[in-house]
Design an enzyme around this catalytic site. Structure first.
Site, PDB file in Angstrom:
ATOM      1  N   LYS A 282       0.835  -1.197   0.000  1.00 30.60           N
ATOM      2  CA  LYS A 282       0.000   0.000   0.000  1.00 30.60           C
ATOM      3  C   LYS A 282       0.870   1.247   0.000  1.00 30.60           C
ATOM      4  O   LYS A 282       2.003   1.221   0.503  1.00 30.60           O
ATOM      5  CB  LYS A 282      -0.871   0.049   1.265  1.00 30.60           C
ATOM      6  CG  LYS A 282      -1.917  -1.027   1.433  1.00 30.60           C
ATOM      7  CD  LYS A 282      -2.605  -0.854   2.785  1.00 30.60           C
ATOM      8  CE  LYS A 282      -3.645  -1.930   3.060  1.00 30.60           C
ATOM      9  NZ  LYS A 282      -4.846  -1.752   2.224  1.00 30.60           N
ATOM     10  N   ARG A 356     -10.010 -11.679   2.564  1.00 27.92           N
ATOM     11  CA  ARG A 356     -10.866 -12.774   2.096  1.00 27.92           C
ATOM     12  C   ARG A 356     -10.153 -14.119   2.155  1.00 27.92           C
ATOM     13  O   ARG A 356     -10.807 -15.160   2.255  1.00 27.92           O
ATOM     14  CB  ARG A 356     -11.364 -12.463   0.683  1.00 27.92           C
ATOM     15  CG  ARG A 356     -10.305 -12.447  -0.390  1.00 27.92           C
ATOM     16  CD  ARG A 356     -10.720 -11.630  -1.599  1.00 27.92           C
ATOM     17  NE  ARG A 356     -10.738 -10.207  -1.299  1.00 27.92           N
ATOM     18  CZ  ARG A 356     -11.052  -9.251  -2.182  1.00 27.92           C
ATOM     19  NH1 ARG A 356     -11.380  -9.588  -3.423  1.00 27.92           N
ATOM     20  NH2 ARG A 356     -11.038  -7.987  -1.839  1.00 27.92           N
TER      21      ARG A 356
END
Length: 508
Positions: A282, A356
């Site tokens: 990020k 996820r």
């Protein structure tokens, strides 16, 4: 794996006391708070309170209104008294008197009361239990603070708030329920706002173990060796780049008198204690709030903490999938193929779509080993849900069962953590298809929907809902019942749902 259930000192913070007082107190505190509705005006007991305090409250309200005070929810106006035992009178707006507005009013009172020992608070006569509960929730939530400052740490929370409507009615049970529900929000916030140099997966497991010991739950924790032995490939992959290994945490609640017919619910929470994005790193701005990427797991722990105290009549297991997503020479990579618990495979396309992957293991474990009647997962999963729903008003909800969706939406409205149902179109499943594995973990399609479709494949045929709460996980300021920073989203919603009379009504 470690398995234990015991009692120990409380893991909960010291909350302000909130007590119901039948009739007006003879003396009360140095500060009296009068809760004013935008249409109902002053509460019925205000006249008696004013006579006791030597103040014409009707005239005081008129004067304050002339200088800009309105009874909108959370508005505050203070009036000092120059003589007597009472030092000041405070008018606080209750808006339309709904639970939502009274929750905001309670939070405003708590903020005003910082540094004070006690507030005596007069509310409208006839306030119903739902509104009174919400008011008490607001007092607790508005009192929240977290600081590690050693200089000027700020004023402490108000010591006690005494509530009365002037009648002889005994209303403490509704107040007590509000305090417990508010406490779940407080605990979830505290877990989320703790900095990640202190918080790692083992820390999460330790906090869950403390909660279990204090609230009569059974706890089981898998370490990295046990995760490898049992095939939790998603949790292991995400956590393998960190020197602080992953954990899988299970909390079990069984109500008194439970039978084989007692409905069984499993909650699965995302517990990423810090998310750098891994090798798909990020930017700095995207990392700043990632200590709270375990909000889903924290809300599961906080919810589980309240079930026995509030008398939930369903069996509940809470699962927290905890890892730290870091870049290193041992990190998992784009194009790796992961084998999840139970055997399903995922081709990694973005290591920043890690939530996820850990949640998939938790869902697969629940389906294979626990076989619940209802399965709900909760996570700060995607930035895309913020694009869809904005920030601070609605979380995203995906569900395979209409009754489950309705029950969760109702709990969201009651608790103040509202969710908006999103679609699960099968036409988008091709967006996460690959010839290499059963699916990919990231695509260029609608991000929150494809993430939900990815998770749906692990839920089997069990009625399932996915709560993507990234859109309500952070508050930019002290407003409503929130303090600046992490909101602990999901804890109040799930607690409200699971402690209702029939949380699984109509499902299946």
């Amino acid at each position: 794996m470690a398995r234990r259930s015991s009692s120990s000192s409380s893991p909960f913070p010291s909350l302000p006391g909130v007590a119901w007082q039948p009739g007006l107190p003879v003396h009360g505190s140095p500060t009296w708070v009068i809760v004013v509705g935008d249409e109902s005006g002053l509460p019925a007991a205000a006249k008696e309170a004013g006579e006791r305090l030597g103040v014409d409250l009707d005239r005081l309200l008129e004067v304050q209104q002339e200088t800009g005070f309105s009874a909108s929810a959370g508005a505050v106006a203070a009036y000092p008294l120059l003589a007597g035992e009472v030092a000041e009178i405070v008018l606080v707006g209750a808006g339309d008197g709904s639970p939502k507005d009274l929750r905001h009013a309670g939070a405003a009172i708590a903020r005003f009361g910082r540094g004070k020992d006690e507030l005596t608070t007069v509310v409208a006569e006839g306030i119903d239990d739902a509104a009174l509960q919400a008011f008490a929730e607001g007092v607790v939530l508005g009192s929240f603070s977290y600081t590690l400052k050693t200089v000027d740490p700020g004023k402490p929370a108000v010591g006690k708030v005494t509530l009365t409507d002037g009648t002889a009615d005994a209303r403490q049970p509704a107040v007590d329920r509000g305090v417990v529900v508010g406490r779940t929000g407080w605990l979830a916030r505290q877990l989320a706002i703790t900095p990640s140099n202190e918080k790692d997966p083992a820390w999460m497991a330790a906090r869950a173990t403390e909660v279990a010991a204090a609230t009569g739950l059974e706890v089981t924790v898998w370490d990295e060796k046990q995760l490898a032995e049992e095939g939790f490939g998603g949790i292991l992959a995400v956590g393998q780049g960190s020197t602080r290994p992953p954990r899988f945490i299970r909390l079990d609640y069984v109500p008194a008198g439970a039978t084989k017919k007692t409905p069984y619910v499993v909650l699965v929470g995302k517990g990423i204690t810090y998310d750098t994005g891994g090798l798909s790193l990020k930017p700095r701005e995207g990392m700043v709030s990632m200590k709270r990427d375990m909000t889903g797991g924290g809300s599961v722990i906080a919810t589980m903490s309240a079930l026995r105290e509030l008398g939930a009549n369903v069996r509940v297991t809470g699962l927290v999938c905890s890892a730290e997503n870091m870049p290193s020479g041992s990190s998992y990579r784009p194009d790796d193929v992961i084998r999840h618990y139970g055997g399903r495979t995922t081709e990694v396309k973005n290591t920043d779509a890690e939530g996820r992957l850990v949640m998939a293991d938790g869902l697969a474990y629940a389906v294979k080993e626990l076989k619940p009647d209802v399965l709900v997962d909760v996570a700060t999963l995607t930035g895309a849900i913020k694009v869809s729903l904005g920030a601070m008003l609605y979380g995203g909800m995906f569900a395979t069962d209409d009754a489950l969706a309705d029950n969760l939406a109702d709990a969201g409205r009651i608790s103040g953590e509202e969710v908006w149902r999103m679609p699960l179109p099968p036409e988008y499943e091709d967006l996460i298809a690959t010839p290499i594995a059963d699916s990919v973990n990231s695509s260029k399609g609608p991000g929150s929907i494809t993430a939900a479709l990815f998770l749906k494949a692990f839920a089997g045929d069990i009625p399932w809902a996915h709560l993507d709460l990234s859109s309500i996980a952070e508050s930019p300021a002290d407003r409503f019942e929130y303090s600046i920073g992490a909101t602990g989203a999901g804890a109040r919603l799930l607690t409200t749902w699971l402690t209702g009379e029939q949380p699984t009504a109509g499902i299946g």
